[in-house]
Write a protein that holds these residues in place. Sequence first.
Motif, PDB file in Angstrom:
ATOM      1  N   PHE A 280      20.473  73.939  93.062  1.00  0.00           N
ATOM      2  CA  PHE A 280      20.559  72.577  92.551  1.00  0.00           C
ATOM      3  C   PHE A 280      21.781  72.400  91.645  1.00  0.00           C
ATOM      4  N   GLY A 281      22.209  73.478  90.992  1.00  0.00           N
ATOM      5  CA  GLY A 281      23.404  73.412  90.154  1.00  0.00           C
ATOM      6  C   GLY A 281      24.637  73.011  90.950  1.00  0.00           C
ATOM      7  N   GLY A 282      24.707  73.450  92.210  1.00  0.00           N
ATOM      8  CA  GLY A 282      25.824  73.071  93.070  1.00  0.00           C
ATOM      9  C   GLY A 282      25.856  71.580  93.352  1.00  0.00           C
ATOM     10  N   ILE A 283      24.676  70.995  93.510  1.00  0.00           N
ATOM     11  CA  ILE A 283      24.594  69.545  93.733  1.00  0.00           C
ATOM     12  C   ILE A 283      25.075  68.801  92.497  1.00  0.00           C
ATOM     13  N   ILE A 284      24.624  69.242  91.336  1.00  0.00           N
ATOM     14  CA  ILE A 284      25.055  68.601  90.091  1.00  0.00           C
ATOM     15  C   ILE A 284      26.558  68.796  89.885  1.00  0.00           C
ATOM     16  N   TYR A 285      27.079  69.955  90.267  1.00  0.00           N
ATOM     17  CA  TYR A 285      28.511  70.227  90.159  1.00  0.00           C
ATOM     18  C   TYR A 285      29.304  69.231  91.001  1.00  0.00           C
ATOM     19  N   GLU A 286      28.824  68.966  92.209  1.00  0.00           N
ATOM     20  CA  GLU A 286      29.499  67.995  93.079  1.00  0.00           C
ATOM     21  C   GLU A 286      29.362  66.578  92.535  1.00  0.00           C
ATOM     22  N   LEU A 287      28.201  66.236  91.979  1.00  0.00           N
ATOM     23  CA  LEU A 287      28.017  64.916  91.376  1.00  0.00           C
ATOM     24  C   LEU A 287      28.955  64.721  90.184  1.00  0.00           C
ATOM     25  N   SER A 288      29.264  65.793  89.496  1.00  0.00           N
ATOM     26  CA  SER A 288      30.181  65.714  88.365  1.00  0.00           C
ATOM     27  C   SER A 288      31.546  65.190  88.797  1.00  0.00           C
TER      28      SER A 288
END
Length: 131
Positions: A29-37
């Motif tokens: 899920f951290g990767g998804i948040i990283y992309e949303l950033s």
Amino acid sequence: MAESINDKSGRLWSLDALRGFDMMFLMGFGGIIYELSALIYGTYDGWLGLQMRHVAWEGFRQHDTIFPLFIFLSGVSFPFSYAAAAARGMGRGAVMLKATKRLVLLFLLGLLYNGALALDFDKIRYASVLA
């Protein structure tokens, strides 16, 4: 505290919620948040994106708390699991046997994940999250 326990199963909802949140991050899920950033800030170097990356050695970010939280939750969960097994009539030996089987299975899965099938035992990683 009575509202935080499911009346049917006796499970502690807050513990289950925190464990689910931690598992989301363990599964990426951290990767998804990283992309949303990148969408929010226009760069991966925004505050939110930086929180999803490990710091080399000189700092501390949210992403560095995921595995320690998982270990903490495992320790907190054990008394609940043991009490449930005892309520079902399992003795101490049966609980320990079940835990040992789980330990061996997770260790073997960890070896498999880290390349045991390549049979290059000099490069295999024995200590990992699964192990």
